[in-house]
Design a protein around this motif. Structure first.
Motif, PDB file in Angstrom:
ATOM      1  N   VAL A 274      44.014  50.450  31.623  1.00  0.00           N
ATOM      2  CA  VAL A 274      44.044  49.274  30.746  1.00  0.00           C
ATOM      3  C   VAL A 274      44.092  48.001  31.587  1.00  0.00           C
ATOM      4  O   VAL A 274      43.368  47.027  31.313  1.00  0.00           O
ATOM      5  CB  VAL A 274      45.239  49.344  29.763  1.00  0.00           C
ATOM      6  N   PHE A 275      44.920  47.995  32.627  1.00  0.00           N
ATOM      7  CA  PHE A 275      45.003  46.842  33.527  1.00  0.00           C
ATOM      8  C   PHE A 275      43.652  46.582  34.193  1.00  0.00           C
ATOM      9  O   PHE A 275      43.159  45.447  34.208  1.00  0.00           O
ATOM     10  CB  PHE A 275      46.097  47.073  34.577  1.00  0.00           C
ATOM     11  N   GLN A 276      43.062  47.625  34.743  1.00  0.00           N
ATOM     12  CA  GLN A 276      41.761  47.493  35.405  1.00  0.00           C
ATOM     13  C   GLN A 276      40.691  46.962  34.444  1.00  0.00           C
ATOM     14  O   GLN A 276      39.917  46.083  34.788  1.00  0.00           O
ATOM     15  CB  GLN A 276      41.305  48.845  35.958  1.00  0.00           C
ATOM     16  N   ARG A 277      40.665  47.548  33.257  1.00  0.00           N
ATOM     17  CA  ARG A 277      39.605  47.229  32.305  1.00  0.00           C
ATOM     18  C   ARG A 277      39.750  45.831  31.709  1.00  0.00           C
ATOM     19  O   ARG A 277      38.796  45.068  31.641  1.00  0.00           O
ATOM     20  CB  ARG A 277      39.592  48.267  31.180  1.00  0.00           C
ATOM     21  N   TYR A 278      40.956  45.479  31.260  1.00  0.00           N
ATOM     22  CA  TYR A 278      41.118  44.237  30.500  1.00  0.00           C
ATOM     23  C   TYR A 278      41.625  43.046  31.313  1.00  0.00           C
ATOM     24  O   TYR A 278      41.350  41.909  30.967  1.00  0.00           O
ATOM     25  CB  TYR A 278      42.029  44.483  29.294  1.00  0.00           C
ATOM     26  N   VAL A 279      42.343  43.309  32.387  1.00  0.00           N
ATOM     27  CA  VAL A 279      42.840  42.202  33.194  1.00  0.00           C
ATOM     28  C   VAL A 279      41.862  41.897  34.335  1.00  0.00           C
ATOM     29  O   VAL A 279      41.463  40.751  34.538  1.00  0.00           O
ATOM     30  CB  VAL A 279      44.254  42.491  33.749  1.00  0.00           C
TER      31      VAL A 279
END
Length: 174
Positions: free
Chosen positions: A28-33
């Motif tokens: 989630v961090f990789q994808r959205y941030v």
């Protein structure tokens, strides 16, 4: 020994959920941030979750935590419950034996042929598949141990051995 083994493996499987959560948070961090999704994390989450389910199966059976219809069963005496469990144990044992055989064949073929996942990441499937027969074997062994316990209770009305920790009403310690 079987109950101790399934207890230990179940606790390790339960801890694996922390790794699973970490993987999901990382993706989630990789994808959205960072706007840079990984090519491997979703696939790995599926593999870890499958291992979690299968390796926790023996532990779940040990602590009688599978989904059950207790409308009639809960009202029976312990001896009647054990008798009913003996009568149905064959289904569980046959299912687990077939699952063990089929997943062992599938695992061997993945190892023998060097099979890899059909994805961009393309990990080898042998380690993933190896969890399947191991989990099936643990559930099968626990089903046999439970059958022996239930058979003794059904025939004598007495508990064969003290119940494993967590089965007398208190929660098992993870």
């Amino acid at each position: 020994m079987i109950e101790a083994l399934n207890g230990a493996v179940g606790r390790v499987a339960a801890l694996s959920i922390l790794g699973l959560i970490g993987l999901v948070v990382w993706e989630v961090f990789q994808r959205y941030v960072l706007q840079a999704p990984t090519t491997w994390s979703n696939e790995l989450v599926g593999y870890v979750f499958a291992g979690y389910i299968l390796l926790g199966g023996g532990y779940t059976l040990l602590h009688r935590d599978h989904v059950a219809m207790d409308i009639v069963y809960a009202r029976l005496s312990p001896r009647a419950q054990a008798t009913l469990d003996v009568l149905t144990a064959g289904f569980v044992i046959i299912y687990c034996a077939v699952l063990l055989r089929e997943t062992a064949v599938m695992t061997y073929e993945a190892w023998d042929t060097g099979q890899r996942a059909n994805s961009d990441w393309s990990p080898p499937l042998f380690p993933v598949y190896l969890v399947l027969p191991v989990g099936a074997a643990l559930i099968l062994l626990q089903a046999i141990a439970k059958l022996l316990r239930d058979l003794h209770m059904a025939l004598t009305g007495q508990v064969l051995l003290p119940e494993p920790k967590g089965m007398a009403g208190e929660e098992p310690a993870l």
